[in-house]
Write a protein that holds these residues in place. Sequence first.
Motif, PDB file in Angstrom:
ATOM      1  N   LYS A  74       0.793  -0.897   0.067  1.00 35.50           N
ATOM      2  CA  LYS A  74       0.059  -0.034   0.126  1.00 35.50           C
ATOM      3  C   LYS A  74       0.779   1.351   0.030  1.00 35.50           C
ATOM      4  O   LYS A  74       0.590   2.355  -0.894  1.00 35.50           O
ATOM      5  CB  LYS A  74      -0.908  -0.030   1.170  1.00 35.50           C
ATOM      6  N   THR A  75       2.005   1.117   0.872  1.00 35.91           N
ATOM      7  CA  THR A  75       2.996   2.416   0.738  1.00 35.91           C
ATOM      8  C   THR A  75       4.180   1.817   0.765  1.00 35.91           C
ATOM      9  O   THR A  75       4.675   0.588   1.388  1.00 35.91           O
ATOM     10  CB  THR A  75       2.685   3.266   1.975  1.00 35.91           C
ATOM     11  N   ILE A  76       5.141   2.198   0.281  1.00 35.02           N
ATOM     12  CA  ILE A  76       6.725   1.984   0.237  1.00 35.02           C
ATOM     13  C   ILE A  76       7.554   3.235   0.814  1.00 35.02           C
ATOM     14  O   ILE A  76       7.047   4.115   0.924  1.00 35.02           O
ATOM     15  CB  ILE A  76       7.121   1.626  -0.983  1.00 35.02           C
ATOM     16  N   SER A  77       8.604   3.044   1.071  1.00 35.08           N
ATOM     17  CA  SER A  77       9.477   4.232   1.591  1.00 35.08           C
ATOM     18  C   SER A  77       9.626   5.289   0.347  1.00 35.08           C
ATOM     19  O   SER A  77       9.773   4.649  -0.734  1.00 35.08           O
ATOM     20  CB  SER A  77      11.082   3.479   1.794  1.00 35.08           C
ATOM     21  N   LEU A  78       9.913   6.395   0.790  1.00 29.10           N
ATOM     22  CA  LEU A  78       9.914   7.633  -0.072  1.00 29.10           C
ATOM     23  C   LEU A  78      11.387   7.197  -0.859  1.00 29.10           C
ATOM     24  O   LEU A  78      11.340   7.642  -2.029  1.00 29.10           O
ATOM     25  CB  LEU A  78       9.897   8.797   0.600  1.00 29.10           C
ATOM     26  N   GLU A  79      12.263   6.664  -0.187  1.00 30.41           N
ATOM     27  CA  GLU A  79      13.578   6.647  -0.878  1.00 30.41           C
ATOM     28  C   GLU A  79      13.554   5.777  -1.939  1.00 30.41           C
ATOM     29  O   GLU A  79      14.053   6.144  -3.241  1.00 30.41           O
ATOM     30  CB  GLU A  79      14.520   5.980   0.232  1.00 30.41           C
ATOM     31  N   LYS A  80      12.871   4.525  -1.955  1.00 26.15           N
ATOM     32  CA  LYS A  80      12.847   3.618  -3.233  1.00 26.15           C
ATOM     33  C   LYS A  80      11.979   4.397  -4.275  1.00 26.15           C
ATOM     34  O   LYS A  80      12.304   4.185  -5.476  1.00 26.15           O
ATOM     35  CB  LYS A  80      11.871   2.187  -2.662  1.00 26.15           C
ATOM     36  N   GLU A  81      10.912   5.072  -3.894  1.00 26.54           N
ATOM     37  CA  GLU A  81      10.093   5.479  -4.942  1.00 26.54           C
ATOM     38  C   GLU A  81      10.973   6.727  -5.610  1.00 26.54           C
ATOM     39  O   GLU A  81      10.899   6.727  -6.896  1.00 26.54           O
ATOM     40  CB  GLU A  81       8.992   6.286  -4.402  1.00 26.54           C
ATOM     41  N   ILE A  82      11.585   7.243  -4.963  1.00 32.65           N
ATOM     42  CA  ILE A  82      12.398   8.488  -5.466  1.00 32.65           C
ATOM     43  C   ILE A  82      13.494   7.880  -6.476  1.00 32.65           C
ATOM     44  O   ILE A  82      14.042   8.476  -7.538  1.00 32.65           O
ATOM     45  CB  ILE A  82      13.133   9.430  -4.489  1.00 32.65           C
ATOM     46  N   THR A 110      14.307  15.226   4.204  1.00 33.68           N
ATOM     47  CA  THR A 110      14.362  13.688   4.732  1.00 33.68           C
ATOM     48  C   THR A 110      13.636  12.886   4.013  1.00 33.68           C
ATOM     49  O   THR A 110      12.681  13.155   3.575  1.00 33.68           O
ATOM     50  CB  THR A 110      13.909  13.472   6.235  1.00 33.68           C
ATOM     51  N   ILE A 111      14.171  11.799   3.653  1.00 31.50           N
ATOM     52  CA  ILE A 111      13.444  10.487   2.922  1.00 31.50           C
ATOM     53  C   ILE A 111      12.888   9.450   3.792  1.00 31.50           C
ATOM     54  O   ILE A 111      12.470   8.605   3.312  1.00 31.50           O
ATOM     55  CB  ILE A 111      14.480   9.911   2.039  1.00 31.50           C
ATOM     56  N   GLN A 112      12.843   9.961   5.169  1.00 29.42           N
ATOM     57  CA  GLN A 112      12.141   8.864   6.182  1.00 29.42           C
ATOM     58  C   GLN A 112      10.801   8.997   6.029  1.00 29.42           C
ATOM     59  O   GLN A 112      10.114   9.267   7.344  1.00 29.42           O
ATOM     60  CB  GLN A 112      12.977   9.097   7.477  1.00 29.42           C
ATOM     61  N   GLU A 142       9.514  18.261  -4.058  1.00 31.22           N
ATOM     62  CA  GLU A 142       9.933  18.945  -2.531  1.00 31.22           C
ATOM     63  C   GLU A 142       9.176  18.382  -1.575  1.00 31.22           C
ATOM     64  O   GLU A 142       7.951  18.069  -1.531  1.00 31.22           O
ATOM     65  CB  GLU A 142       9.231  20.271  -2.474  1.00 31.22           C
ATOM     66  N   VAL A 143      10.013  17.742  -0.811  1.00 31.42           N
ATOM     67  CA  VAL A 143       9.370  17.254   0.721  1.00 31.42           C
ATOM     68  C   VAL A 143       9.907  18.234   2.031  1.00 31.42           C
ATOM     69  O   VAL A 143      11.048  17.816   2.032  1.00 31.42           O
ATOM     70  CB  VAL A 143       9.806  15.834   0.952  1.00 31.42           C
ATOM     71  N   ILE A 144       9.113  18.894   2.548  1.00 24.80           N
ATOM     72  CA  ILE A 144       9.380  19.465   3.872  1.00 24.80           C
ATOM     73  C   ILE A 144       8.421  19.366   4.779  1.00 24.80           C
ATOM     74  O   ILE A 144       7.178  19.515   4.505  1.00 24.80           O
ATOM     75  CB  ILE A 144       9.487  20.891   3.602  1.00 24.80           C
ATOM     76  N   ASN A 145       8.896  18.894   6.168  1.00 27.76           N
ATOM     77  CA  ASN A 145       8.079  18.692   7.103  1.00 27.76           C
ATOM     78  C   ASN A 145       7.072  17.593   6.992  1.00 27.76           C
ATOM     79  O   ASN A 145       5.737  18.096   7.359  1.00 27.76           O
ATOM     80  CB  ASN A 145       7.453  20.092   7.517  1.00 27.76           C
ATOM     81  N   THR A 198       0.034  19.876 -10.382  1.00 26.66           N
ATOM     82  CA  THR A 198       0.697  20.003  -9.194  1.00 26.66           C
ATOM     83  C   THR A 198       0.000  19.112  -8.316  1.00 26.66           C
ATOM     84  O   THR A 198      -1.460  18.955  -8.202  1.00 26.66           O
ATOM     85  CB  THR A 198       0.470  21.406  -8.542  1.00 26.66           C
ATOM     86  N   LEU A 199       0.907  18.330  -7.403  1.00 22.04           N
ATOM     87  CA  LEU A 199       0.222  17.638  -6.412  1.00 22.04           C
ATOM     88  C   LEU A 199       0.887  17.596  -4.931  1.00 22.04           C
ATOM     89  O   LEU A 199       1.765  17.876  -4.883  1.00 22.04           O
ATOM     90  CB  LEU A 199       0.610  15.980  -6.843  1.00 22.04           C
ATOM     91  N   LYS A 200      -0.062  17.731  -3.991  1.00 18.02           N
ATOM     92  CA  LYS A 200       0.301  17.912  -2.608  1.00 18.02           C
ATOM     93  C   LYS A 200      -0.231  16.889  -1.819  1.00 18.02           C
ATOM     94  O   LYS A 200      -1.261  16.334  -1.779  1.00 18.02           O
ATOM     95  CB  LYS A 200      -0.205  19.297  -2.005  1.00 18.02           C
ATOM     96  N   LEU A 201       0.755  16.141  -1.111  1.00 18.42           N
ATOM     97  CA  LEU A 201       0.438  14.982  -0.331  1.00 18.42           C
ATOM     98  C   LEU A 201       1.085  15.074   0.993  1.00 18.42           C
ATOM     99  O   LEU A 201       2.084  15.604   1.264  1.00 18.42           O
ATOM    100  CB  LEU A 201       1.133  13.879  -0.972  1.00 18.42           C
ATOM    101  N   ASN A 202       0.187  14.822   2.036  1.00 16.61           N
ATOM    102  CA  ASN A 202       0.525  14.909   3.476  1.00 16.61           C
ATOM    103  C   ASN A 202       0.988  13.397   3.609  1.00 16.61           C
ATOM    104  O   ASN A 202       0.326  12.397   3.852  1.00 16.61           O
ATOM    105  CB  ASN A 202      -0.630  15.255   4.238  1.00 16.61           C
ATOM    106  N   LEU A 203       2.446  13.266   3.859  1.00 17.45           N
ATOM    107  CA  LEU A 203       3.190  11.890   3.959  1.00 17.45           C
ATOM    108  C   LEU A 203       2.953  11.483   5.770  1.00 17.45           C
ATOM    109  O   LEU A 203       3.417  10.461   5.841  1.00 17.45           O
ATOM    110  CB  LEU A 203       4.473  12.239   3.513  1.00 17.45           C
ATOM    111  N   LYS A 204       2.402  12.458   6.457  1.00 18.55           N
ATOM    112  CA  LYS A 204       2.596  11.994   7.790  1.00 18.55           C
ATOM    113  C   LYS A 204       1.569  10.998   8.138  1.00 18.55           C
ATOM    114  O   LYS A 204       0.511  11.060   7.801  1.00 18.55           O
ATOM    115  CB  LYS A 204       2.429  13.250   8.541  1.00 18.55           C
TER     116      LYS A 204
END
Length: 204
Positions: A74-82, A110-112, A142-145, A198-204
């Motif tokens: 369903k979800t994977i690490s951002l690092e792998k997707e990037i 951060t890619i965490q 861009e990934v911030i906070n 443009t796509l904005k996603l809340n990754l938290k």
Amino acid sequence: MYRFIDKQEEVETIKKQHTEMELKFLKSQINPHVLFNNLNTIYSYALEKPKETPELVLMLSENLKHVLYESNEKTISLEKEIHFIDNYIKFQKIRTEGIKQINYSKTIDTIQHYIAPLLLITIIENAFKHSTINSTVNIHIEVINGVLNFTCINNFDNEKVNSSDLKIGLQNLEKRLELIYKDAYTLNINKTDLFKVTLKLNLK
């Protein structure tokens, strides 16, 4: 009372199964396009630049692993997707050399984080497929906070941009976003002088 509770649990189980099946169906429509483009690139290099082909084969192997196995989650690490997107962009730079200019940039604190797989690639693929020759494709991640902001801008052909496959691809993307992120995303598509997504996603 017990029968009512059992019935409710059964309904929730069916809903969950339906959602999972729909997500798998939507992703199955994405996978082949990514791989076919990469295979065509490797074929061309095998003929023209055989010494550089092994590196492309390794990159394709990594992308295959990502699409066939890692994207089932369903979800994977951002690092792998990037990393998957980085490889895809490298392939496109080779395929479109002398034909299109690619500006690809990232600002990631951060890619965490974790993200639903193969979301951004749908937009990126459309940019290359429907942009005109001798044009520029601008991609920024861009990934911030814990918030991801993704922008993709390209020129476009009026006939191509109104094609059914583009509409279906974007509709599938919106369905996946709605199923996975619900109220935690914003997707905007603008096609005036340029085609801008443009796509904005809340990754938290």
